[in-house]
Design an enzyme around this catalytic site. Sequence first.
Site, PDB file in Angstrom:
ATOM      1  N   ASP A   1      -7.783  21.824 -37.138  1.00  0.00           N
ATOM      2  CA  ASP A   1      -8.593  22.522 -38.143  1.00  0.00           C
ATOM      3  C   ASP A   1      -9.741  23.281 -37.504  1.00  0.00           C
ATOM      4  O   ASP A   1     -10.237  22.898 -36.441  1.00  0.00           O
ATOM      5  CB  ASP A   1      -9.172  21.498 -39.139  1.00  0.00           C
ATOM      6  CG  ASP A   1      -8.131  21.018 -40.126  1.00  0.00           C
ATOM      7  OD1 ASP A   1      -7.408  21.869 -40.689  1.00  0.00           O
ATOM      8  OD2 ASP A   1      -8.037  19.794 -40.334  1.00  0.00           O
TER       9      ASP A   1
ATOM     10  N   HIS B   1      -0.497  22.718 -38.554  1.00  0.00           N
ATOM     11  CA  HIS B   1      -0.724  21.403 -37.930  1.00  0.00           C
ATOM     12  C   HIS B   1       0.546  20.903 -37.258  1.00  0.00           C
ATOM     13  O   HIS B   1       0.507  20.349 -36.159  1.00  0.00           O
ATOM     14  CB  HIS B   1      -1.191  20.391 -38.980  1.00  0.00           C
ATOM     15  CG  HIS B   1      -2.601  20.610 -39.442  1.00  0.00           C
ATOM     16  ND1 HIS B   1      -3.639  20.873 -38.583  1.00  0.00           N
ATOM     17  CD2 HIS B   1      -3.147  20.600 -40.687  1.00  0.00           C
ATOM     18  CE1 HIS B   1      -4.768  21.013 -39.274  1.00  0.00           C
ATOM     19  NE2 HIS B   1      -4.489  20.863 -40.562  1.00  0.00           N
TER      20      HIS B   1
ATOM     21  N   ASP C   1      -4.901  28.784 -52.801  1.00  0.00           N
ATOM     22  CA  ASP C   1      -3.614  29.469 -52.806  1.00  0.00           C
ATOM     23  C   ASP C   1      -2.519  28.587 -52.183  1.00  0.00           C
ATOM     24  O   ASP C   1      -2.670  28.104 -51.053  1.00  0.00           O
ATOM     25  CB  ASP C   1      -3.749  30.772 -52.011  1.00  0.00           C
ATOM     26  CG  ASP C   1      -2.457  31.563 -51.979  1.00  0.00           C
ATOM     27  OD1 ASP C   1      -2.104  32.132 -53.029  1.00  0.00           O
ATOM     28  OD2 ASP C   1      -1.798  31.583 -50.919  1.00  0.00           O
TER      29      ASP C   1
ATOM     30  N   THR D   1       0.467  29.244 -50.974  1.00  0.00           N
ATOM     31  CA  THR D   1       1.114  29.710 -49.740  1.00  0.00           C
ATOM     32  C   THR D   1       0.189  29.505 -48.542  1.00  0.00           C
ATOM     33  O   THR D   1       0.626  29.121 -47.454  1.00  0.00           O
ATOM     34  CB  THR D   1       1.520  31.190 -49.868  1.00  0.00           C
ATOM     35  OG1 THR D   1       2.292  31.354 -51.044  1.00  0.00           O
ATOM     36  CG2 THR D   1       2.354  31.632 -48.673  1.00  0.00           C
TER      37      THR D   1
ATOM     38  N   HIS E   1      -1.066  26.726 -43.669  1.00  0.00           N
ATOM     39  CA  HIS E   1      -2.078  25.988 -42.899  1.00  0.00           C
ATOM     40  C   HIS E   1      -1.528  24.637 -42.448  1.00  0.00           C
ATOM     41  O   HIS E   1      -1.636  24.267 -41.272  1.00  0.00           O
ATOM     42  CB  HIS E   1      -3.337  25.798 -43.761  1.00  0.00           C
ATOM     43  CG  HIS E   1      -4.361  24.874 -43.171  1.00  0.00           C
ATOM     44  ND1 HIS E   1      -5.481  25.325 -42.503  1.00  0.00           N
ATOM     45  CD2 HIS E   1      -4.428  23.514 -43.140  1.00  0.00           C
ATOM     46  CE1 HIS E   1      -6.191  24.271 -42.078  1.00  0.00           C
ATOM     47  NE2 HIS E   1      -5.576  23.169 -42.457  1.00  0.00           N
ATOM     48  N   GLU E   2      -0.928  23.920 -43.388  1.00  0.00           N
ATOM     49  CA  GLU E   2      -0.405  22.582 -43.055  1.00  0.00           C
ATOM     50  C   GLU E   2       0.732  22.698 -42.035  1.00  0.00           C
ATOM     51  O   GLU E   2       0.873  21.849 -41.157  1.00  0.00           O
ATOM     52  CB  GLU E   2       0.042  21.850 -44.323  1.00  0.00           C
ATOM     53  CG  GLU E   2      -1.064  21.655 -45.383  1.00  0.00           C
ATOM     54  CD  GLU E   2      -2.283  20.893 -44.885  1.00  0.00           C
ATOM     55  OE1 GLU E   2      -2.142  20.040 -43.985  1.00  0.00           O
ATOM     56  OE2 GLU E   2      -3.404  21.171 -45.386  1.00  0.00           O
TER      57      GLU E   2
HETATM   58 ZN   LIG Z   1      -5.939  21.271 -41.872  1.00  0.00          ZN
END
Ligand SMILES: [Zn+2]
Length: 196
Positions: free
Chosen positions: A132, A126, A115, A117, A122-123
Amino acid sequence: MIKQLAALTALIPAMLSPTIGVAAAHSAPHATSAVVTLTYDASGAGQWADPIKQAVQNWNAAVHNVHLEPASSGASADYVYTATSGWPQTTLGPIFPGGSGEVQLGQQAVDEGYDTTRIAAHETGHILGLPDDYSGPCSELMSGHGPGTSCTNAKPNAAEAAQVDKNYAAGGPAVRPHRHQVVIDIWSNRVPAGAH
Ligand SMILES: [Zn+2]
């Protein structure tokens, strides 16, 4: 009588204005807010524009000590979103104002069925300093590809939001890192070719 009224009317603004001035000074917000504003440039992110907008909205709704907003045109952004053909990869923050973070939104993750979005959120996690945690559940944003392509959750859970708020508490640490690691996310659950 008319003359008296006119004189009174003329007096009223003069009497009111000092009062208004004092009231405004008292109700003005205090300039001691510790919220960190991070600006981003998504002008080179092409088809990721909407996922980025939603991801940013999700983060802004979940955290209090940092706020993400588009850089005004011409101003240099604290981090940049770009669209690439590879795997997503991102500077591991926390990034602070004046920083130079980069989020590469890689098409390979989309081709694997993930997905967009969730990938963008998620990125962005960071950039905000979260590592992670691929073995985590779908309710966790930083579990990334771990829960599989059916997981479309794009919102951080309470623990993730709390960690980001901690990273940016009181405007962030006085000493900030100059060098950042880059995290490469292989959004795939397939066994790599050759690994028998
Ligand atoms: Zn990641």
